[in-house]
Design a protein around this motif. Structure first.
Motif, short mmCIF file in Angstrom:
data_model
loop_
_atom_site.label_atom_id
_atom_site.label_comp_id
_atom_site.label_asym_id
_atom_site.label_seq_id
_atom_site.Cartn_x
_atom_site.Cartn_y
_atom_site.Cartn_z
N UNK A 60 0.37 -1.34 0.03
CA UNK A 60 0.35 -0.07 -0.37
C UNK A 60 0.77 0.92 0.08
N UNK A 61 1.85 1.50 0.24
CA UNK A 61 2.91 2.04 0.78
C UNK A 61 4.09 2.50 -0.42
N UNK A 62 5.53 3.10 0.42
CA UNK A 62 7.30 3.09 -0.39
C UNK A 62 6.96 1.70 -0.72
N UNK A 63 7.22 1.27 0.91
CA UNK A 63 7.85 0.45 0.97
C UNK A 63 6.74 -0.94 1.89
N UNK A 64 6.74 -2.04 2.15
CA UNK A 64 6.38 -3.29 2.95
C UNK A 64 7.92 -4.09 3.24
N UNK A 65 7.76 -4.72 4.93
CA UNK A 65 8.53 -4.54 5.22
C UNK A 65 8.30 -6.19 6.07
N UNK A 66 9.12 -7.56 5.58
CA UNK A 66 8.49 -9.00 6.52
C UNK A 66 9.10 -9.62 7.36
N UNK A 67 8.79 -10.03 7.93
CA UNK A 67 9.62 -10.59 8.92
C UNK A 67 9.89 -12.28 8.96
N UNK A 68 11.05 -12.93 8.93
CA UNK A 68 10.67 -14.45 8.88
C UNK A 68 11.78 -14.70 10.19
N UNK A 69 11.49 -14.69 11.33
CA UNK A 69 12.00 -14.60 12.60
C UNK A 69 11.09 -15.98 12.90
N UNK A 70 11.92 -16.57 14.11
CA UNK A 70 11.24 -17.80 14.26
C UNK A 70 9.66 -17.90 14.39
N UNK A 71 9.31 -17.28 14.59
CA UNK A 71 8.09 -17.17 15.33
C UNK A 71 6.73 -16.88 13.81
N UNK A 72 7.62 -16.60 13.04
CA UNK A 72 6.65 -16.03 11.96
C UNK A 72 5.88 -16.89 11.22
N UNK A 73 5.18 -16.79 10.80
CA UNK A 73 4.42 -17.90 10.40
C UNK A 73 5.13 -18.99 9.12
N UNK A 74 6.36 -18.13 8.56
CA UNK A 74 6.55 -18.80 7.64
C UNK A 74 8.32 -18.25 8.31
N UNK A 75 9.49 -19.24 8.66
CA UNK A 75 10.10 -19.12 9.25
C UNK A 75 12.24 -18.97 8.15
N UNK A 76 11.99 -18.03 8.35
CA UNK A 76 14.08 -18.60 8.41
C UNK A 76 15.76 -18.50 9.09
#
Ligand SMILES: Cc1ncc(COP(=O)(O)O)c(C=O)c1O
Length: 383
Positions: free
Chosen positions: A189-205
């Motif tokens: 919706x904006x200039x940037x979006x940021x996703x996280x993939x830490x251990x508790x997220x819906x998918x993780x790296x």
């Protein structure tokens, strides 16, 4: 103990990591990084993705590239994970904290709008219009909505506010991979979006992040800044202060495998949410987070309100059900006590004092959810 939220690694994770180890491509270059970036961007409906070490550094870079700098303000919700505000402070800016809508637990946009109307003045600087805070004469450069728990506020209203007050939108969509507002993906919706993939997220790296944007120039700059701002493949020539924020190939390999599994994991989360909502509805004084019909949430972490939060928290953790309170409101933390907090009724505190998160792993089994529900019911029946 039934864990709060743990990764679900049942796809090609081993295979792709082994491929990295077998070929020696474990570090900062390698095809999995590009693949992961493209997968996440495509999923989020953005043209470009830039992988980075984690969501926090992604938020830092997104703000830098939006021109946020020392002395500016960035608008953010008063209830979020600390990383949102840390990233603002890294740039030298300060937050303007906005209280929550007590039902959706997202930033209260009506409150924000009236605050900006009363407290800002428009000024032109070198041909560009900005909003300045009347009292402090500081520029308000950006707004950082946080899609708390994977729910989303009214993004069209937020976009209108951003346009009126000349604010760049940087979405902290770290928790919201898979969430949609009116069919459009969080982060787009904006200039940037940021996703996280830490251990508790819906998918993780393990740890990781992806910045998404539709702007090619900004995407190139984000890649440049996150990789030490090196301009030549051969020579050690750097044209500005850069950051070693890149995601390594071996972690991106896990990400590629996780993205392959993502549609299944998202469905699991939605099933979990339905199960908890139907089983816990009407139990004690439990009150669920409101999700607007315009939103399709990814149901990241099941959280509800109860006046008995503290006792329930101890009871569940003592009885094998890992549970956690909600984040302490930012205005209550020492580092942000001097910052502006816009609120009429301090809903943040009320949500904080009453909210509890219960086991929500993407791989949670029906038997585990039944145990969670049984334990919660036994708590309320003993009251
Ligand atoms: C709302 C929010 N913002 C930012 C972050 C930071 O992401 P990371 O842990 O990948 O740095 C997280 C996740 O931890 C988060 O939940």
């Amino acid at each position: 103990m039934i864990p709060l939220s743990v990764p679900f690694l049942n796809g090609n994770e081993w295979k792709y990591v082994k491929d990295c180890l077998d070929t020696g491509w474990i570090s900062s270059a390698g095809s999995y990084v590009n693949q992961f970036e493209q997968q996440v961007a495509a999923y989020a409906g953005a043209k470009y993705g830039i992988a980075c070490m984690n969501g926090t550094v992604g938020l830092h870079i997104a703000q830098m590239l939006s021109g946020v700098s020392t002395g500016d303000y960035v608008i953010a919700p008063n209830i979020t994970f600390i990383a949102t505000l840390n990233a603002i402070k890294y740039t030298g800016a300060s937050p303007i904290l906005i209280d929550l809508n007590p039902k959706t637990w997202q930033m209260d946009l009506n409150l924000l709008e009236s605050y900006l109307k009363e407290n800002t003045i428009e000024k032109e600087v070198e041909g560009i219009f900005y909003s300045f805070h009347k009292l402090t004469n500081k520029r308000i450069k950006a707004i950082m909505p946080v899609h708390v728990l994977g729910n989303i506020g009214d993004m069209h209203h937020l976009q209108e506010i951003a346009t009126t007050f000349h604010l760049d939108i940087i979405e902290d969509s770290t928790e919201a991979l898979g969430s949609l507002f009116k069919g459009k993906h969080a982060g787009s919706f904006g200039k940037f979006g940021v996703f996280s993939f830490n251990g508790n997220k819906i998918i993780s790296t393990g740890g990781g992040g992806v910045i998404v944007t539709n702007d090619e120039e900004l995407a190139k700059k984000a890649k440049h800044l996150t990789t030490q701002a090196k301009v030549s493949a051969m020579e050690y020539i750097h044209d500005e202060i850069g950051y070693n924020y890149r995601l390594v190939n071996v972690l991106a390999a896990i990400g590629v495998a996780q993205m392959e599994e993502f549609p299944v994991l998202l469905e699991n989360k939605k099933r979990m949410d339905q199960f908890y909502r139907s089983e816990l509805s009407g139990i004690g004084d439990i009150e669920f987070q409101l999700v607007s019909p315009d939103v399709e949430a990814n149901c990241w972490l099941f959280t509800f309100k109860t006046q008995h939060m503290r006792e329930l928290l101890s009871y569940l953790n003592d009885n094998g059900v890992q549970s956690r309170p909600f984040w302490v409101p930012m205005n209550q933390l020492e580092m942000f006590k001097e910052d502006i907090y816009v609120s009429m009724d301090d809903h943040s505190n009320q949500v904080y004092q009453t909210s509890i998160s219960i086991p929500s792993s993407a791989g949670i089994t029906l038997a585990e959810m039944e145990t969670v529900v049984k334990t919660i019911k036994s708590f309320y029946s003993a009251l």
